[in-house]
Each structure stands twice: as C-alpha cells, then as structure tokens.
Design a protein around this motif. Sequence first.
Motif, PDB file in Angstrom:
ATOM      1  N   ALA A  24       0.858  -1.189   0.000  1.00 34.78           N
ATOM      2  CA  ALA A  24       0.000   0.000   0.000  1.00 34.78           C
ATOM      3  C   ALA A  24       0.893   1.237   0.000  1.00 34.78           C
ATOM      4  N   ALA A  26       1.093   5.276   1.440  1.00 35.80           N
ATOM      5  CA  ALA A  26       0.528   6.214   2.408  1.00 35.80           C
ATOM      6  C   ALA A  26       1.200   7.569   2.278  1.00 35.80           C
ATOM      7  N   VAL A  36       4.008   1.234   2.540  1.00 29.12           N
ATOM      8  CA  VAL A  36       3.679   0.681   3.853  1.00 29.12           C
ATOM      9  C   VAL A  36       3.257  -0.772   3.684  1.00 29.12           C
ATOM     10  N   LEU A  38       0.468  -3.041   4.852  1.00 29.13           N
ATOM     11  CA  LEU A  38      -0.869  -2.958   5.445  1.00 29.13           C
ATOM     12  C   LEU A  38      -1.421  -4.368   5.594  1.00 29.13           C
ATOM     13  N   CYS A  57      -0.606  -1.060  10.117  1.00 29.89           N
ATOM     14  CA  CYS A  57       0.174  -0.404   9.076  1.00 29.89           C
ATOM     15  C   CYS A  57       1.617  -0.287   9.581  1.00 29.89           C
ATOM     16  N   LEU A  73      -3.647   9.305   8.483  1.00 28.67           N
ATOM     17  CA  LEU A  73      -2.797   8.828   7.400  1.00 28.67           C
ATOM     18  C   LEU A  73      -3.688   8.617   6.184  1.00 28.67           C
ATOM     19  N   ILE A  75      -4.064   6.339   3.239  1.00 31.03           N
ATOM     20  CA  ILE A  75      -3.559   5.047   2.780  1.00 31.03           C
ATOM     21  C   ILE A  75      -4.358   4.626   1.555  1.00 31.03           C
ATOM     22  N   ASN A  76      -3.660   4.452   0.449  1.00 34.03           N
ATOM     23  CA  ASN A  76      -4.296   4.116  -0.833  1.00 34.03           C
ATOM     24  C   ASN A  76      -5.445   5.067  -1.149  1.00 34.03           C
ATOM     25  N   HIS A  80      -7.340   7.339   7.105  1.00 34.65           N
ATOM     26  CA  HIS A  80      -7.322   6.395   8.219  1.00 34.65           C
ATOM     27  C   HIS A  80      -6.858   7.127   9.476  1.00 34.65           C
TER      28      HIS A  80
END
Length: 102
Positions: A24, A26, A36, A38, A57, A73, A75-76, A80
């Motif tokens: 992933a 981030a 990262v 994940l 993560c 964060l 993420i993709n 999050h």
Amino acid sequence: MTLPPFFDIDALINQGCAATLANAVASYQGGAPFGVILDSAPADPFNGVLDASSRICGFDGGHAPGIVEGSMLLINGAAHRVAGGTVPDETGWLQLQVFPVA
C-alpha cells in the motif's frame, strides 16, 4: 552526537522491507507518498454483533515524524485514523493500528 555503527544498517533493512514488501502507499500531512505494509485481519471483539477488522500499518517512522494517536494517514487514497501507541521500535519501524474514516 555519534550514532551507533548499526544505525545505518537498521535504516537499510527498513528501506529494503518497505521497498520489497509494501502493499500500500501512504502519505502523512500532505508529505511525499511512501510504501507501507498494510495487514487486515478479521476481529470479533463483540461476538458477532459488530463486523470489524483490525488494520495494522507498518513503515519506517521517519516518514511520519510527530505522528500521534488520532493523527490521520492517507492510505491508498483513503483517510485512516491512528489508534493506540505510536512509539517506533529500536530500528525506527512503526506498527500502527489504523481505522478507516467514513
């Protein structure tokens, strides 16, 4: 301040893990994207009453200086929120529990 001789080796190992195993991408506070690891695992804290999952993560903490519980964060492409502790291990690697923000 003089850093221990293994400090550079730890940093190289962290970079290699992220480059090889990242699944992933981030970013933190609009900074540059970074890889990262994940991991999502089913969680059943309420005996089937609530459908939930635990997301962990992992990444080199140098990518998110000052991150604390409650930080966001991306993420993709999805926001999050960080839950729990944000203290890296001895090598600087962070393992954060994160939850998607609706």
